[in-house]
Design a protein around this motif. Structure first.
Motif, PDB file in Angstrom:
ATOM      1  N   LEU A 100       0.868  -1.170   0.000  1.00  9.01           N
ATOM      2  CA  LEU A 100       0.000   0.000   0.000  1.00  9.01           C
ATOM      3  C   LEU A 100       0.903   1.218   0.000  1.00  9.01           C
ATOM      4  O   LEU A 100       1.766   1.356   0.863  1.00  9.01           O
ATOM      5  CB  LEU A 100      -0.898   0.003   1.236  1.00  9.01           C
ATOM      6  N   SER A 101       0.716   2.093  -0.958  1.00  9.05           N
ATOM      7  CA  SER A 101       1.617   3.233  -1.094  1.00  9.05           C
ATOM      8  C   SER A 101       0.856   4.546  -1.048  1.00  9.05           C
ATOM      9  O   SER A 101      -0.186   4.699  -1.683  1.00  9.05           O
ATOM     10  CB  SER A 101       2.394   3.150  -2.412  1.00  9.05           C
ATOM     11  N   ALA A 102       1.416   5.507  -0.304  1.00  5.88           N
ATOM     12  CA  ALA A 102       0.874   6.867  -0.279  1.00  5.88           C
ATOM     13  C   ALA A 102       1.759   7.798  -1.085  1.00  5.88           C
ATOM     14  O   ALA A 102       1.732   9.008  -0.874  1.00  5.88           O
ATOM     15  CB  ALA A 102       0.759   7.358   1.158  1.00  5.88           C
ATOM     16  N   ASN A 103       2.525   7.249  -2.002  1.00 10.54           N
ATOM     17  CA  ASN A 103       3.469   8.051  -2.780  1.00 10.54           C
ATOM     18  C   ASN A 103       2.929   8.346  -4.173  1.00 10.54           C
ATOM     19  O   ASN A 103       2.490   7.437  -4.881  1.00 10.54           O
ATOM     20  CB  ASN A 103       4.814   7.335  -2.891  1.00 10.54           C
ATOM     21  N   TYR A 104       2.992   9.614  -4.564  1.00 11.83           N
ATOM     22  CA  TYR A 104       2.589   9.983  -5.920  1.00 11.83           C
ATOM     23  C   TYR A 104       3.568   9.453  -6.953  1.00 11.83           C
ATOM     24  O   TYR A 104       3.199   9.161  -8.089  1.00 11.83           O
ATOM     25  CB  TYR A 104       2.550  11.515  -6.070  1.00 11.83           C
ATOM     26  N   ASP A 105       4.844   9.372  -6.591  1.00 18.27           N
ATOM     27  CA  ASP A 105       5.886   9.014  -7.559  1.00 18.27           C
ATOM     28  C   ASP A 105       5.703   7.581  -8.053  1.00 18.27           C
ATOM     29  O   ASP A 105       4.962   6.780  -7.476  1.00 18.27           O
ATOM     30  CB  ASP A 105       7.276   9.194  -6.934  1.00 18.27           C
ATOM     31  N   THR A 106       6.402   7.257  -9.129  1.00 18.54           N
ATOM     32  CA  THR A 106       6.316   5.924  -9.734  1.00 18.54           C
ATOM     33  C   THR A 106       7.668   5.217  -9.671  1.00 18.54           C
ATOM     34  O   THR A 106       8.043   4.485 -10.587  1.00 18.54           O
ATOM     35  CB  THR A 106       5.843   6.027 -11.192  1.00 18.54           C
ATOM     36  N   LEU A 107       8.396   5.401  -8.581  1.00 16.00           N
ATOM     37  CA  LEU A 107       9.748   4.852  -8.493  1.00 16.00           C
ATOM     38  C   LEU A 107       9.741   3.347  -8.256  1.00 16.00           C
ATOM     39  O   LEU A 107      10.639   2.644  -8.731  1.00 16.00           O
ATOM     40  CB  LEU A 107      10.528   5.584  -7.407  1.00 16.00           C
ATOM     41  N   ILE A 108       8.763   2.821  -7.536  1.00 13.89           N
ATOM     42  CA  ILE A 108       8.640   1.366  -7.400  1.00 13.89           C
ATOM     43  C   ILE A 108       8.335   0.754  -8.758  1.00 13.89           C
ATOM     44  O   ILE A 108       8.961  -0.226  -9.183  1.00 13.89           O
ATOM     45  CB  ILE A 108       7.548   1.003  -6.383  1.00 13.89           C
ATOM     46  N   GLU A 109       7.364   1.340  -9.461  1.00 15.80           N
ATOM     47  CA  GLU A 109       7.007   0.841 -10.788  1.00 15.80           C
ATOM     48  C   GLU A 109       8.201   0.902 -11.735  1.00 15.80           C
ATOM     49  O   GLU A 109       8.431  -0.024 -12.534  1.00 15.80           O
ATOM     50  CB  GLU A 109       5.857   1.670 -11.377  1.00 15.80           C
ATOM     51  N   ARG A 110       8.960   1.969 -11.647  1.00 17.87           N
ATOM     52  CA  ARG A 110      10.120   2.138 -12.521  1.00 17.87           C
ATOM     53  C   ARG A 110      11.156   1.033 -12.298  1.00 17.87           C
ATOM     54  O   ARG A 110      11.706   0.490 -13.259  1.00 17.87           O
ATOM     55  CB  ARG A 110      10.746   3.507 -12.270  1.00 17.87           C
ATOM     56  N   CYS A 111      11.396   0.667 -11.039  1.00 18.44           N
ATOM     57  CA  CYS A 111      12.338  -0.416 -10.748  1.00 18.44           C
ATOM     58  C   CYS A 111      11.870  -1.727 -11.371  1.00 18.44           C
ATOM     59  O   CYS A 111      12.672  -2.472 -11.948  1.00 18.44           O
ATOM     60  CB  CYS A 111      12.491  -0.596  -9.239  1.00 18.44           C
ATOM     61  N   ALA A 112      10.584  -2.010 -11.248  1.00 17.96           N
ATOM     62  CA  ALA A 112      10.050  -3.254 -11.806  1.00 17.96           C
ATOM     63  C   ALA A 112      10.161  -3.274 -13.324  1.00 17.96           C
ATOM     64  O   ALA A 112      10.577  -4.279 -13.925  1.00 17.96           O
ATOM     65  CB  ALA A 112       8.593  -3.427 -11.380  1.00 17.96           C
ATOM     66  N   ILE A 113       9.819  -2.175 -13.963  1.00 22.30           N
ATOM     67  CA  ILE A 113       9.854  -2.100 -15.427  1.00 22.30           C
ATOM     68  C   ILE A 113      11.284  -2.178 -15.939  1.00 22.30           C
ATOM     69  O   ILE A 113      11.561  -2.830 -16.953  1.00 22.30           O
ATOM     70  CB  ILE A 113       9.156  -0.812 -15.897  1.00 22.30           C
ATOM     71  N   GLU A 114      12.229  -1.540 -15.225  1.00 18.00           N
ATOM     72  CA  GLU A 114      13.630  -1.595 -15.657  1.00 18.00           C
ATOM     73  C   GLU A 114      14.206  -3.000 -15.556  1.00 18.00           C
ATOM     74  O   GLU A 114      15.182  -3.322 -16.239  1.00 18.00           O
ATOM     75  CB  GLU A 114      14.462  -0.615 -14.827  1.00 18.00           C
ATOM     76  N   ASN A 115      13.592  -3.853 -14.724  1.00 21.45           N
ATOM     77  CA  ASN A 115      14.007  -5.253 -14.663  1.00 21.45           C
ATOM     78  C   ASN A 115      13.281  -6.114 -15.689  1.00 21.45           C
ATOM     79  O   ASN A 115      13.449  -7.340 -15.707  1.00 21.45           O
ATOM     80  CB  ASN A 115      13.763  -5.818 -13.259  1.00 21.45           C
ATOM     81  N   GLY A 116      12.473  -5.484 -16.537  1.00 24.25           N
ATOM     82  CA  GLY A 116      11.825  -6.210 -17.623  1.00 24.25           C
ATOM     83  C   GLY A 116      10.462  -6.769 -17.291  1.00 24.25           C
ATOM     84  O   GLY A 116       9.952  -7.633 -18.018  1.00 24.25           O
ATOM     85  N   PHE A 117       9.820  -6.282 -16.219  1.00 25.14           N
ATOM     86  CA  PHE A 117       8.516  -6.803 -15.837  1.00 25.14           C
ATOM     87  C   PHE A 117       7.411  -5.843 -16.269  1.00 25.14           C
ATOM     88  O   PHE A 117       7.537  -4.627 -16.113  1.00 25.14           O
ATOM     89  CB  PHE A 117       8.451  -7.004 -14.316  1.00 25.14           C
ATOM     90  N   ASP A 118       6.341  -6.388 -16.795  1.00 26.73           N
ATOM     91  CA  ASP A 118       5.183  -5.576 -17.205  1.00 26.73           C
ATOM     92  C   ASP A 118       4.364  -5.246 -15.968  1.00 26.73           C
ATOM     93  O   ASP A 118       3.330  -5.858 -15.683  1.00 26.73           O
ATOM     94  CB  ASP A 118       4.341  -6.354 -18.222  1.00 26.73           C
ATOM     95  N   PHE A 119       4.821  -4.253 -15.217  1.00 21.54           N
ATOM     96  CA  PHE A 119       4.257  -3.935 -13.909  1.00 21.54           C
ATOM     97  C   PHE A 119       3.210  -2.841 -14.035  1.00 21.54           C
ATOM     98  O   PHE A 119       3.409  -1.852 -14.736  1.00 21.54           O
ATOM     99  CB  PHE A 119       5.374  -3.462 -12.971  1.00 21.54           C
ATOM    100  N   GLN A 120       2.096  -3.032 -13.318  1.00 19.16           N
ATOM    101  CA  GLN A 120       1.039  -2.021 -13.294  1.00 19.16           C
ATOM    102  C   GLN A 120       0.581  -1.804 -11.861  1.00 19.16           C
ATOM    103  O   GLN A 120       0.393  -2.765 -11.108  1.00 19.16           O
ATOM    104  CB  GLN A 120      -0.158  -2.466 -14.142  1.00 19.16           C
ATOM    105  N   ASN A 121       0.400  -0.543 -11.492  1.00 20.82           N
ATOM    106  CA  ASN A 121      -0.111  -0.261 -10.158  1.00 20.82           C
ATOM    107  C   ASN A 121      -1.641  -0.323 -10.163  1.00 20.82           C
ATOM    108  O   ASN A 121      -2.273  -0.542 -11.200  1.00 20.82           O
ATOM    109  CB  ASN A 121       0.392   1.095  -9.649  1.00 20.82           C
ATOM    110  N   ALA A 122      -2.221  -0.153  -8.991  1.00 20.19           N
ATOM    111  CA  ALA A 122      -3.685  -0.161  -8.847  1.00 20.19           C
ATOM    112  C   ALA A 122      -4.104   1.073  -8.068  1.00 20.19           C
ATOM    113  O   ALA A 122      -3.466   1.446  -7.086  1.00 20.19           O
ATOM    114  CB  ALA A 122      -4.140  -1.425  -8.114  1.00 20.19           C
ATOM    115  N   LEU A 123      -5.191   1.704  -8.505  1.00 21.02           N
ATOM    116  CA  LEU A 123      -5.706   2.889  -7.823  1.00 21.02           C
ATOM    117  C   LEU A 123      -6.882   2.580  -6.907  1.00 21.02           C
ATOM    118  O   LEU A 123      -7.294   3.439  -6.133  1.00 21.02           O
ATOM    119  CB  LEU A 123      -6.110   3.955  -8.844  1.00 21.02           C
TER     120      LEU A 123
END
Length: 439
Positions: free
Chosen positions: A115-138
């Motif tokens: 559960l994240s209260a962060n506006y930024d997408t830095l977690i998502e960016r780490c996952a994508i840079e490792n080659g994973f098709d990562f999507q967050n949920a709102l």
């Protein structure tokens, strides 16, 4: 983080019960260095006074929620404050080790959710840079969909990249559409999926006070079994800044632990322990077959993993899955690894020395990749297509099958070619590697 706390969190991950709760403080660690709430307020206020209202009340300069509420009262929160005053470029920064850890835990489903209260997408960016098709949920409905392929990352207060106009900046938004509906759906999902879990709370005692209050609202009713808070502040400061969250952590039957450490550092420590245990499980899987084959008992030092950093350990986990660079490691526990474990123990028995790439033996570097029943030529081709990494002298793929085929099945590299460089590594299956290395 002491060994007891680390072991308890690893056990929770193994049982599928760990939920990571991320606050703004996580993204304030280097090299991310995202702004504190008062800095965002100051930037918004100065821009507002410079371009719109020279006589703006100075009281709002360092109070982000009060400033946002001022625009909400004017019915221009979305159109003026969010769209033109918030310094969104300040949220575009490099991720830190904590973001990388959360991404890894969600990709592998070692964490049930975050559960994240962060506006930024830095977690998502780490996952994508490792080659994973990562999507967050709102909201909870999206979290249900995401759970099929990953641990959900539920951003209950909004995201800089998705529906930016519906990000939460002041408490008055919580009772209005679309945020009220989003929070309601999130609470339904959390009640169904996250009750009586173990919460690891990181970075929530920053100066983003209204987010602390929102978190207390969202977590209400989850009845966690344990709450581990990672924050440098002392107990009095934690209770003052987030009383609802503090009350949740000290509820009846809740095991509470306070780790006075940087959130990014603590998460990296946990990821390092997770990766080390993963690699040890591979050695344990091959131990019985090795001892039966070799007629000797394993020495304890053959079963240990060198004290590498998390990035190196992640690369070794990729090799243990048979995954080339540019693709993610996706398993929380190893599979099809008995023969792989046997070969690692053979190398160690023969005196091979652990290196970040694999081993050094007889003056040659040896990389070990899980073949797991794959055709050796196909596995080599997959790694030839991967991003450039330091080449080993020998790559061994235990479990792979060396099928006969034409010599030109795999396109060779070209000297000086950035896209397809020459690789000097020679690939072997298990039996040919034993003959080559004399083990």
């Amino acid at each position: 983080m002491n060994p007891e706390t680390k072991a308890r969190l690893l056990a929770s991950m193994h049982a599928g019960r760990l939920v990571i709760v991320c606050g703004a403080g996580l993204s304030m660690a280097e090299p991310s260095n995202l702004p504190a709430a008062w800095q965002v307020a100051e930037a918004c206020f100065d821009q507002y006074r410079l371009t719109i209202e020279p006589n703006a009340d100075e009281v709002m300069r360092y109070d982000l929620e009060a400033l946002a509420q001022h625009f909400a009262d004017l019915q221009t929160l979305q159109s003026v404050f969010i769209e033109s005053l918030v310094p969104w470029t300040d949220f575009v920064r490099p991720p830190n080790l904590g973001h990388a850890a959360v991404a890894d835990f969600l990709i592998t489903k070692a964490a049930a959710a975050s559960l994240s209260a962060n506006y930024d997408t830095l977690i998502e960016r780490c996952a994508i840079e490792n080659g994973f098709d990562f999507q967050n949920a709102l909201d909870g409905d999206e979290a249900t969909v995401r759970a099929r392929t990953q641990g959900p990352l539920l951003k209950f207060h909004g995201c800089a990249m998705r529906d930016r106009s519906a990000t939460v900046w002041t408490a008055s938004q919580l009772d209005a559409a679309p945020i009220a509906e989003r929070i309601a759906r999130s609470k339904v999902w959390m009640a169904a999926n996250l009750r009586q879990k173990d919460l690891l709370v990181v970075g929530f005692w920053s100066d983003w006070v209204y987010l602390n209050g929102l978190l207390g609202t969202v977590l209400d009713g989850l009845s966690p079994l344990s709450v581990t808070v990672v924050d440098l502040a002392d107990a009095d400061a934690l209770q003052q800044k987030a009383p609802d969250l503090w009350a949740l952590a000290h509820g009846d039957g809740v095991t509470f632990t306070h780790v006075q450490e940087s959130g990014a550092v603590a998460l990296d420590e946990l990821r390092k322990a997770f990766s080390t245990n993963y690699l040890k499980m591979i050695l344990a899987a091959g131990r019985s077959a090795f001892e039966d084959s070799a007629g000797v008992r394993c020495q304890q030092d053959w079963l240990e993993i060198e004290d590498f950093d998390t990035s190196t350990l992640y690369g070794l986990r990729r090799d243990a899955e048979g995954v080339p660079p540019g693709k993610p490691a996706t398993r929380s526990q190893p599979a099809q690894c008995e023969i792989l474990g046997v070969f690692h123990l053979m190398l160690r028995q023969a005196g091979a020395v652990q290196t970040p790439q694999g081993y050094m033996m007889g003056g040659r570097s040896v990389r070990v990749v899980n073949g797991a029943g794959a055709a050796l030529s196909k596995l080599k081709a997959n790694f030839a297509e991967a991003p450039v990494v330091d080449s080993a002298d020998i790559v061994v793929a235990p479990g792979a099958i060396n099928l006969p085929g034409p010599a030109n099945v795999i396109r060779v590299g070209k000297v000086g070619n950035f896209i397809r460089p020459v690789s000097s590594a020679v690939w072997f299956d298990l039996n040919d590697a034993r003959a080559e290395l004399g083990i």
